[in-house]
Design an enzyme around this catalytic site. Structure first.
Site, PDB file in Angstrom:
ATOM      1  N   ASP A 128      10.375   0.963  -2.101  1.00 34.13           N
ATOM      2  CA  ASP A 128       9.461   2.059  -1.761  1.00 34.13           C
ATOM      3  C   ASP A 128      10.210   3.374  -1.862  1.00 34.13           C
ATOM      4  OD1 ASP A 128       7.345   0.341  -1.264  1.00 34.13           O
ATOM      5  OD2 ASP A 128       7.845   0.129   0.862  1.00 34.13           O
ATOM      6  N   ASP A 165       1.488   0.441  -4.402  1.00 33.10           N
ATOM      7  CA  ASP A 165       0.691   0.610  -3.188  1.00 33.10           C
ATOM      8  C   ASP A 165      -0.388   1.674  -3.384  1.00 33.10           C
ATOM      9  OD1 ASP A 165       2.360  -1.245  -1.956  1.00 33.10           O
ATOM     10  OD2 ASP A 165       3.696   0.306  -1.170  1.00 33.10           O
TER      11      ASP A 165
END
Length: 254
Positions: free
Chosen positions: A142, A174
């Site tokens: 991330d 995401d």
């Protein structure tokens, strides 16, 4: 009846988004330091690149079980196949383009994180310590940090009270899932109430006009025939050649 659509453009969008997602993750892994030491500010203090490893679900959530990661990865694999098959089925059934674009984004996000979970433990060696196998235990990378707020949650808040919290750090996969789901929720009325394509409507209109023109022509022809048959002048017998000769003989005798 809705016209069948070619699913190829929507699959190509998924492939493109998967490529962007994987490229961003590998670049972050190669050129950034994890944590605050490697953080890069993009827009002020609220949008940053912040390299973290996520062993769980989207937006940093985790399953608190020894085999939670394995279950999650297997679930992602099943969801990936189901979403892809469902999107192809809807395309062939003539579903709305907006719905298909949204599903393509969701599919891209699912595949992007499945790649991380399945292979990154082996390729990048980022499986958590103590994992039974690096396969299917890779940690998702991330890096997008929208820093609106961070701090300790008050103790009176159930479940999360007393814990340090910051806005989630996420990745492009995401984002694709989030935007695709939001699009379906917001525009589901238009997605499921779409009519036939404009080309189909145009073709049907042209066929109707041709049939109507043919019907008018047949109607006018039948009207002319009926009028001719109903003309009283047609009831007067036409003199034959024999009758004409008799009339001429009478005149000569006179």
């Amino acid at each position: 009846m809705n016209q069948s659509r070619n699913p190829t453009p929507y699959l190509l969008l998924s492939v493109l988004l998967i490529g962007i997602d994987q490229a961003s993750k590998l670049l972050v892994h190669e050129y950034m330091q994890p944590g605050f030491s490697g953080q890069i500010a993009l827009i002020g203090d609220w949008l940053k690149l912040h390299y973290v490893l996520n062993p769980g679900m989207a937006f940093g959530m985790q399953l608190g079980h020894e085999y939670g990661k394995l279950f999650l990865t297997l679930f992602r694999l099943v969801a990936m196949v189901a979403i892809g098959g469902y999107m192809i089925h809807l395309a062939r059934a003539g579903a709305s383009k907006g719905l298909l674009w949204a599903l393509a984004m969701i599919l891209a996000g699912a595949v992007g994180n499945v790649i991380d979970s399945t292979f990154y433990g082996v390729l990048l060696g980022n499986a958590p310590y103590g994992s039974p196998t690096p396969w299917f235990h890779g940690q998702v990378i991330d890096m997008i940090f929208v820093d609106f707020w961070e701090g300790f949650i008050p103790d009176w808040v159930p479940v999360w009270g007393g814990q340090y919290y910051s806005t989630p750090i996420f990745n492009i996969a995401d984002s694709c899932i989030f935007l695709g789901v939001c699009s379906i929720l917001i525009f589901q009325g238009s997605f499921h109430a779409h009519g036939p394509d404009e080309d189909s409507v145009k073709e049907e209109r042209e066929e109707g006009e041709k049939e109507e023109g043919a019907g008018d022509f047949q109607g006018s022809a039948s009207t002319e025939i009926t009028a001719a048959e109903s003309d009283p002048r047609n009831d007067i017998p036409t003199p034959t050649s024999t009758e004409e000769e008799e009339d001429e003989n009478k005149k000569e005798s006179i």
